[in-house]
Write a protein that holds these residues in place. Sequence first.
Motif, PDB file in Angstrom:
ATOM      1  N   THR A  77       0.893  -1.322   0.030  1.00  0.00           N
ATOM      2  CA  THR A  77      -0.086  -0.090   0.084  1.00  0.00           C
ATOM      3  C   THR A  77       0.950   1.325   0.155  1.00  0.00           C
ATOM      4  O   THR A  77       0.444   2.446  -0.348  1.00  0.00           O
ATOM      5  CB  THR A  77      -1.061   0.045   1.278  1.00  0.00           C
ATOM      6  OG1 THR A  77      -0.284  -0.084   2.343  1.00  0.00           O
ATOM      7  CG2 THR A  77      -2.105  -1.172   1.077  1.00  0.00           C
ATOM      8  N   THR A  78       2.060   1.197   0.464  1.00  0.00           N
ATOM      9  CA  THR A  78       2.917   2.515   0.711  1.00  0.00           C
ATOM     10  C   THR A  78       4.006   2.570  -0.322  1.00  0.00           C
ATOM     11  O   THR A  78       4.940   3.383  -0.365  1.00  0.00           O
ATOM     12  CB  THR A  78       3.206   2.983   2.120  1.00  0.00           C
ATOM     13  OG1 THR A  78       3.979   1.840   2.591  1.00  0.00           O
ATOM     14  CG2 THR A  78       1.909   3.161   2.662  1.00  0.00           C
ATOM     15  N   VAL A 136      13.409  13.916  20.005  1.00  0.00           N
ATOM     16  CA  VAL A 136      12.162  14.090  19.020  1.00  0.00           C
ATOM     17  C   VAL A 136      11.571  12.612  18.712  1.00  0.00           C
ATOM     18  O   VAL A 136      12.441  11.672  18.645  1.00  0.00           O
ATOM     19  CB  VAL A 136      12.514  14.896  17.887  1.00  0.00           C
ATOM     20  CG1 VAL A 136      12.889  16.118  18.091  1.00  0.00           C
ATOM     21  CG2 VAL A 136      13.538  14.095  16.973  1.00  0.00           C
ATOM     22  N   VAL A 137      10.583  12.609  18.182  1.00  0.00           N
ATOM     23  CA  VAL A 137       9.891  11.665  17.888  1.00  0.00           C
ATOM     24  C   VAL A 137       9.633  11.702  16.112  1.00  0.00           C
ATOM     25  O   VAL A 137       9.011  12.958  15.774  1.00  0.00           O
ATOM     26  CB  VAL A 137       8.299  11.177  18.404  1.00  0.00           C
ATOM     27  CG1 VAL A 137       7.837  10.293  17.403  1.00  0.00           C
ATOM     28  CG2 VAL A 137       8.417  11.010  20.013  1.00  0.00           C
ATOM     29  N   GLU A 138       9.905  10.910  15.280  1.00  0.00           N
ATOM     30  CA  GLU A 138       9.723  10.960  14.051  1.00  0.00           C
ATOM     31  C   GLU A 138       9.132   9.935  13.297  1.00  0.00           C
ATOM     32  O   GLU A 138       9.327   8.902  13.795  1.00  0.00           O
ATOM     33  CB  GLU A 138      10.917  11.463  13.154  1.00  0.00           C
ATOM     34  CG  GLU A 138      11.642  12.717  13.396  1.00  0.00           C
ATOM     35  CD  GLU A 138      12.872  13.208  12.527  1.00  0.00           C
ATOM     36  OE1 GLU A 138      13.268  14.417  12.589  1.00  0.00           O
ATOM     37  OE2 GLU A 138      13.520  12.407  11.878  1.00  0.00           O
ATOM     38  N   PHE A 139       8.272  10.203  12.204  1.00  0.00           N
ATOM     39  CA  PHE A 139       7.915   9.137  11.330  1.00  0.00           C
ATOM     40  C   PHE A 139       7.852   9.770   9.708  1.00  0.00           C
ATOM     41  O   PHE A 139       7.568  10.914   9.837  1.00  0.00           O
ATOM     42  CB  PHE A 139       6.540   8.509  11.739  1.00  0.00           C
ATOM     43  CG  PHE A 139       5.337   9.458  11.612  1.00  0.00           C
ATOM     44  CD1 PHE A 139       4.484   9.770  10.552  1.00  0.00           C
ATOM     45  CD2 PHE A 139       5.301  10.571  12.613  1.00  0.00           C
ATOM     46  CE1 PHE A 139       3.688  10.772  10.484  1.00  0.00           C
ATOM     47  CE2 PHE A 139       4.099  11.423  12.608  1.00  0.00           C
ATOM     48  CZ  PHE A 139       3.375  11.456  11.470  1.00  0.00           C
ATOM     49  N   VAL A 140       7.934   8.918   8.866  1.00  0.00           N
ATOM     50  CA  VAL A 140       7.691   9.267   7.522  1.00  0.00           C
ATOM     51  C   VAL A 140       6.283   8.410   7.042  1.00  0.00           C
ATOM     52  O   VAL A 140       6.107   7.037   7.347  1.00  0.00           O
ATOM     53  CB  VAL A 140       8.788   9.024   6.556  1.00  0.00           C
ATOM     54  CG1 VAL A 140       8.720   9.221   5.065  1.00  0.00           C
ATOM     55  CG2 VAL A 140       9.905   9.355   7.141  1.00  0.00           C
ATOM     56  N   THR A 141       5.340   9.251   6.335  1.00  0.00           N
ATOM     57  CA  THR A 141       4.381   8.281   5.968  1.00  0.00           C
ATOM     58  C   THR A 141       3.986   9.137   4.448  1.00  0.00           C
ATOM     59  O   THR A 141       3.813  10.449   4.232  1.00  0.00           O
ATOM     60  CB  THR A 141       3.004   8.621   7.017  1.00  0.00           C
ATOM     61  OG1 THR A 141       2.024   7.930   6.425  1.00  0.00           O
ATOM     62  CG2 THR A 141       2.779  10.005   7.161  1.00  0.00           C
ATOM     63  N   PRO A 142       3.426   8.328   3.807  1.00  0.00           N
ATOM     64  CA  PRO A 142       2.481   8.826   2.584  1.00  0.00           C
ATOM     65  C   PRO A 142       1.230   9.040   2.471  1.00  0.00           C
ATOM     66  O   PRO A 142       0.425   9.544   1.619  1.00  0.00           O
ATOM     67  CB  PRO A 142       2.705   7.822   1.287  1.00  0.00           C
ATOM     68  CG  PRO A 142       3.035   6.406   2.126  1.00  0.00           C
ATOM     69  CD  PRO A 142       3.482   6.940   3.693  1.00  0.00           C
ATOM     70  N   ILE A 143       0.583   8.862   3.834  1.00  0.00           N
ATOM     71  CA  ILE A 143      -0.769   8.917   4.118  1.00  0.00           C
ATOM     72  C   ILE A 143      -1.130  10.193   4.765  1.00  0.00           C
ATOM     73  O   ILE A 143      -0.699  10.514   5.655  1.00  0.00           O
ATOM     74  CB  ILE A 143      -1.197   7.790   5.083  1.00  0.00           C
ATOM     75  CG1 ILE A 143      -0.908   6.358   4.769  1.00  0.00           C
ATOM     76  CG2 ILE A 143      -2.680   8.060   5.432  1.00  0.00           C
ATOM     77  CD1 ILE A 143      -0.758   5.348   5.486  1.00  0.00           C
ATOM     78  N   ARG A 201      -2.132  15.038   8.925  1.00  0.00           N
ATOM     79  CA  ARG A 201      -3.025  15.939   9.330  1.00  0.00           C
ATOM     80  C   ARG A 201      -3.397  15.634  10.944  1.00  0.00           C
ATOM     81  O   ARG A 201      -3.361  16.690  11.839  1.00  0.00           O
ATOM     82  CB  ARG A 201      -4.428  16.126   8.593  1.00  0.00           C
ATOM     83  CG  ARG A 201      -4.306  16.683   7.150  1.00  0.00           C
ATOM     84  CD  ARG A 201      -5.537  17.020   6.553  1.00  0.00           C
ATOM     85  NE  ARG A 201      -6.326  15.816   6.308  1.00  0.00           N
ATOM     86  CZ  ARG A 201      -6.063  14.964   5.054  1.00  0.00           C
ATOM     87  NH1 ARG A 201      -5.217  15.369   4.237  1.00  0.00           N
ATOM     88  NH2 ARG A 201      -6.912  13.724   4.965  1.00  0.00           N
ATOM     89  N   LEU A 202      -3.845  14.306  10.973  1.00  0.00           N
ATOM     90  CA  LEU A 202      -3.852  13.993  12.507  1.00  0.00           C
ATOM     91  C   LEU A 202      -2.831  14.540  13.483  1.00  0.00           C
ATOM     92  O   LEU A 202      -3.087  14.954  14.653  1.00  0.00           O
ATOM     93  CB  LEU A 202      -4.188  12.566  12.625  1.00  0.00           C
ATOM     94  CG  LEU A 202      -4.495  11.925  13.980  1.00  0.00           C
ATOM     95  CD1 LEU A 202      -5.803  12.560  14.808  1.00  0.00           C
ATOM     96  CD2 LEU A 202      -4.496  10.522  14.027  1.00  0.00           C
ATOM     97  N   VAL A 240       8.126  18.527   8.553  1.00  0.00           N
ATOM     98  CA  VAL A 240       9.381  19.110   8.245  1.00  0.00           C
ATOM     99  C   VAL A 240       9.595  19.081   6.862  1.00  0.00           C
ATOM    100  O   VAL A 240      10.525  19.942   6.306  1.00  0.00           O
ATOM    101  CB  VAL A 240      10.394  18.469   9.166  1.00  0.00           C
ATOM    102  CG1 VAL A 240      11.866  18.685   8.989  1.00  0.00           C
ATOM    103  CG2 VAL A 240      10.005  18.277  10.455  1.00  0.00           C
ATOM    104  N   SER A 241       9.391  18.287   6.079  1.00  0.00           N
ATOM    105  CA  SER A 241       9.984  17.990   4.516  1.00  0.00           C
ATOM    106  C   SER A 241       8.829  17.041   3.982  1.00  0.00           C
ATOM    107  O   SER A 241       8.268  16.374   4.610  1.00  0.00           O
ATOM    108  CB  SER A 241      11.325  17.620   4.440  1.00  0.00           C
ATOM    109  OG  SER A 241      11.298  16.332   4.766  1.00  0.00           O
ATOM    110  N   SER A 242       9.043  17.079   2.675  1.00  0.00           N
ATOM    111  CA  SER A 242       8.350  16.300   1.583  1.00  0.00           C
ATOM    112  C   SER A 242       9.126  15.661   0.703  1.00  0.00           C
ATOM    113  O   SER A 242       9.960  16.278   0.237  1.00  0.00           O
ATOM    114  CB  SER A 242       6.965  16.968   1.027  1.00  0.00           C
ATOM    115  OG  SER A 242       6.074  17.534   1.719  1.00  0.00           O
TER     116      SER A 242
END
Length: 134
Positions: free
Chosen positions: A25-26, A104-111, A116-117, A126-128
């Motif tokens: 899915t991603t 810090v807490v980070e994650f990368v998502t295409p969702i 937004r949540l 931070v970036s796209s």
Amino acid sequence: MALEPVDIREVWPVVRDGLDVVKKTTNPPWIPEDIYSACVTKQAFLYMDRDRTKQGFAVVQSQVCEYEQISKFLIWVAYDPVYGATNQYMSEWERLAKETGHGVVEFVTPIDALGRLTRRKGYEKVSSLYRKYL
């Protein structure tokens, strides 16, 4: 119940199924065996809340950025077939990150909806990443 660290070798068939769903899915750059190897060699850590769902999990990593001089708690990959996992666990991830010395807490998502949540919970975009294969 809460998130607990789990040895990936004990739950590999379940985690493998979830990783396959995330992969389809991603389209991340890893293969499920990369996640398995990272967990077995302690480069990443698997967490599950088996009282909430038998299939849901998250794999996290600790990363140090020399340029920003900060220790990052990266939620590398997460899967949960039960709606609401982000709301359920975000404060727990933040607590765990603080307790383990991360800034810090980070994650990368295409969702997009997940972005937004989390912005409503104080996270900032931070970036796209945009990519074109040639």
